[in-house]
Design a protein around this motif. Structure first.
Motif, mmCIF file in Angstrom:
data_model
loop_
_atom_site.group_PDB
_atom_site.id
_atom_site.type_symbol
_atom_site.label_atom_id
_atom_site.label_comp_id
_atom_site.label_asym_id
_atom_site.label_seq_id
_atom_site.Cartn_x
_atom_site.Cartn_y
_atom_site.Cartn_z
ATOM 1 N N MET A 165 5.970 7.919 -22.218
ATOM 2 C CA MET A 165 6.460 9.458 -22.865
ATOM 3 C C MET A 165 6.621 8.355 -24.228
ATOM 4 S SD MET A 165 8.597 11.409 -20.244
ATOM 5 C CE MET A 165 7.193 12.405 -18.809
ATOM 6 N N GLU A 166 6.415 9.845 -25.311
ATOM 7 C CA GLU A 166 7.255 9.718 -26.435
ATOM 8 C C GLU A 166 8.227 10.062 -26.815
ATOM 9 O OE1 GLU A 166 5.906 7.925 -28.876
ATOM 10 O OE2 GLU A 166 4.253 7.677 -27.438
ATOM 11 N N ILE A 167 9.233 10.353 -27.437
ATOM 12 C CA ILE A 167 10.203 10.398 -27.458
ATOM 13 C C ILE A 167 10.581 11.760 -27.043
ATOM 14 C CG2 ILE A 167 12.594 10.434 -28.816
ATOM 15 C CD1 ILE A 167 11.877 7.280 -28.143
ATOM 16 N N ARG A 168 10.273 12.936 -28.086
ATOM 17 C CA ARG A 168 10.475 14.104 -27.340
ATOM 18 C C ARG A 168 10.198 14.518 -26.472
ATOM 19 N NH1 ARG A 168 13.582 15.985 -30.889
ATOM 20 N NH2 ARG A 168 13.084 16.125 -33.574
ATOM 21 N N ALA A 169 9.093 14.012 -25.634
ATOM 22 C CA ALA A 169 8.453 14.146 -23.820
ATOM 23 C C ALA A 169 9.722 13.980 -23.720
ATOM 24 C CB ALA A 169 6.967 13.524 -23.638
ATOM 25 N N LEU A 170 10.087 12.638 -23.337
ATOM 26 C CA LEU A 170 11.110 11.510 -23.351
ATOM 27 C C LEU A 170 12.831 12.673 -22.768
ATOM 28 C CD1 LEU A 170 11.399 8.270 -23.815
ATOM 29 C CD2 LEU A 170 10.640 8.914 -21.554
ATOM 30 N N GLN A 171 12.976 13.486 -24.135
ATOM 31 C CA GLN A 171 14.226 13.955 -24.557
ATOM 32 C C GLN A 171 14.118 15.727 -23.271
ATOM 33 O OE1 GLN A 171 13.844 14.604 -28.661
ATOM 34 N NE2 GLN A 171 15.738 13.298 -28.940
ATOM 35 N N ALA A 172 12.863 15.934 -23.793
ATOM 36 C CA ALA A 172 12.469 16.667 -22.418
ATOM 37 C C ALA A 172 12.648 16.792 -21.276
ATOM 38 C CB ALA A 172 11.123 17.643 -22.660
ATOM 39 N N LYS A 173 11.968 16.038 -20.796
ATOM 40 C CA LYS A 173 12.014 15.391 -19.566
ATOM 41 C C LYS A 173 14.210 15.240 -18.755
ATOM 42 C CE LYS A 173 9.553 14.688 -16.704
ATOM 43 N NZ LYS A 173 8.911 15.342 -15.914
ATOM 44 N N ALA A 174 14.981 14.321 -20.007
ATOM 45 C CA ALA A 174 15.750 14.035 -19.865
ATOM 46 C C ALA A 174 16.381 15.691 -18.358
ATOM 47 C CB ALA A 174 17.115 13.759 -20.413
ATOM 48 N N THR A 175 16.158 16.766 -19.488
ATOM 49 C CA THR A 175 17.099 17.852 -20.038
ATOM 50 C C THR A 175 16.657 18.615 -18.650
ATOM 51 O OG1 THR A 175 16.961 18.218 -22.339
ATOM 52 C CG2 THR A 175 17.058 20.294 -20.759
ATOM 53 N N GLN A 176 15.524 18.351 -18.728
ATOM 54 C CA GLN A 176 14.730 18.322 -17.078
ATOM 55 C C GLN A 176 15.508 18.116 -15.909
ATOM 56 O OE1 GLN A 176 10.387 18.133 -15.686
ATOM 57 N NE2 GLN A 176 11.448 16.860 -13.553
ATOM 58 N N ILE A 177 15.569 17.328 -16.041
ATOM 59 C CA ILE A 177 16.568 16.345 -15.198
ATOM 60 C C ILE A 177 17.746 16.665 -14.412
ATOM 61 C CG2 ILE A 177 17.204 14.264 -14.229
ATOM 62 C CD1 ILE A 177 14.193 14.258 -13.323
ATOM 63 N N ARG A 178 18.432 17.674 -16.097
ATOM 64 C CA ARG A 178 19.893 18.064 -16.040
ATOM 65 C C ARG A 178 19.859 18.800 -14.947
ATOM 66 N NH1 ARG A 178 19.896 14.753 -20.870
ATOM 67 N NH2 ARG A 178 21.920 13.571 -20.972
ATOM 68 N N MET A 179 18.822 19.946 -15.383
ATOM 69 C CA MET A 179 18.706 21.391 -14.497
ATOM 70 C C MET A 179 18.299 21.163 -12.808
ATOM 71 S SD MET A 179 16.529 24.120 -17.189
ATOM 72 C CE MET A 179 15.189 22.338 -17.824
ATOM 73 N N ASP A 180 17.752 20.264 -13.104
ATOM 74 C CA ASP A 180 17.398 20.060 -11.010
ATOM 75 C C ASP A 180 18.729 19.701 -10.704
ATOM 76 O OD1 ASP A 180 14.187 20.394 -11.848
ATOM 77 O OD2 ASP A 180 13.899 18.616 -11.688
ATOM 78 N N LEU A 181 19.514 18.177 -11.531
ATOM 79 C CA LEU A 181 20.709 17.643 -10.600
ATOM 80 C C LEU A 181 21.168 19.130 -10.346
ATOM 81 C CD1 LEU A 181 23.082 16.826 -12.715
ATOM 82 C CD2 LEU A 181 21.233 15.591 -13.312
ATOM 83 N N LEU A 182 22.059 19.957 -11.307
ATOM 84 C CA LEU A 182 22.649 21.251 -11.403
ATOM 85 C C LEU A 182 22.461 21.777 -9.766
ATOM 86 C CD1 LEU A 182 23.100 22.229 -15.462
ATOM 87 C CD2 LEU A 182 24.560 20.945 -13.376
#
Length: 282
Positions: free
Chosen positions: A1-18
């Motif tokens: 993944m490129e950097i922007r895609a990684l940033q978006a993925k990390a944000t999605q993971i934060r939503m999932d874990l919450l």
């Protein structure tokens, strides 16, 4: 993944874990939010892993020594396909494999952790085994900063340097907060970088919530032949949720419905921003 895609993925993971924590009504929220960027960089860009072959001999190894912050790991393993994402709804429920600490009955988990101070010693053993076998895999171990008060961490640190394990990467989630207060009030650690350097490790200090810095640092390893690397990942506890950031209460806080909705709204806005910038090539 490129950097922007990684940033978006990390944000999605934060939503999932919450959502997982809110549904289970238990979890270590602040530390999971702080380490999400680190795990996202490793699992979606850096590590050699294959969900279809979780025990492949040449796989990179990852140990979550700060095992209480497992929610980000469960979310990522599910998202990567190590187990069905629907199982996240069973987190901390009776009979589940997805307990409140890493459980090696779950594909993708190398060892059970939870008692702090044990992970790095096992990681040293894995890295030493790779050296003896002439294997190319690397071992990554994520520790908490409160965990640095455990003497076993420093015994493992000495061993890692003694055996010249340049295939070993220690990472500290340096968010400076633990359950009973700031790390410096509970058991002063600074100058922490100097201590690891004195123990024979190559130390790199970065912003642990900066995806570009994480990727560049991990991809440059080994920076020094014959030395293990310690990545001092300076993070923000509760990262991504404005009203949880740097708030000690969020170490083990379960968001109520209003807090969950507000947090998800903030993260959804951040996700859209990353997606738009990615599409625009920014």
């Amino acid at each position: 993944m490129e950097i922007r895609a990684l940033q978006a993925k990390a944000t999605q993971i934060r939503m999932d874990l919450l959502q997982m924590i809110a549904q289970a009504q238990t979890g270590h929220t602040g530390g999971s939010l702080s380490n999400t960027d680190i795990l996202t960089a490793l699992y979606y860009r850096v590590m050699n892993i294959d969900p279809a072959q979780p025990k492949a001999q040449d796989r990179d190894r990852f140990i979550l020594s700060k095992g209480h912050s497992v929610e980000s790991l469960w979310s990522i393993l599910a998202d990567r396909g190590f187990f069905p994402k629907e199982e996240l709804a069973t987190f901390s429920k009776f009979g589940t494999k997805l307990i409140g600490h890493p459980n090696n009955k779950v594909p993708g988990v190398e060892m059970n952790t939870g008692a702090l101070g044990h992970g790095l010693a096992v990681a040293v053993g894995m890295a030493l085994a790779a050296k003896k076998d002439g294997a190319a895999y690397r071992t990554y171990c994520l520790m908490g900063d409160g965990e640095q008060a455990e003497g076993s961490v420093w015994e493992a640190a000495m061993a890692g340097a003694h055996y010249k394990l340049d295939n070993l990467v220690g990472i500290i989630d340096r968010n400076r907060l633990q359950i009973s207060g700031t790390t410096e009030d509970v058991m002063g650690l600074d100058p922490l970088e100097d201590k690891w350097t004195a123990f024979g490790w190559h130390v790199v200090s970065i912003d642990g919530n900066d995806m570009q810095a994480l990727v560049e640092t991990f991809e440059a390893i080994p920076a020094h032949e014959g030395k293990p690397t310690l990545v001092m990942a300076n993070t923000v506890k509760g990262k991504g949720v404005s009203f949880a950031e740097n708030v000690p209460h969020w170490h083990h806080h379960v968001p109520n419905q209003a807090e969950l909705e507000k947090a998800l709204a903030e993260l959804a806005a951040a996700f859209d921003n990353y997606e738009q910038k990615g599409q625009a090539g920014i």
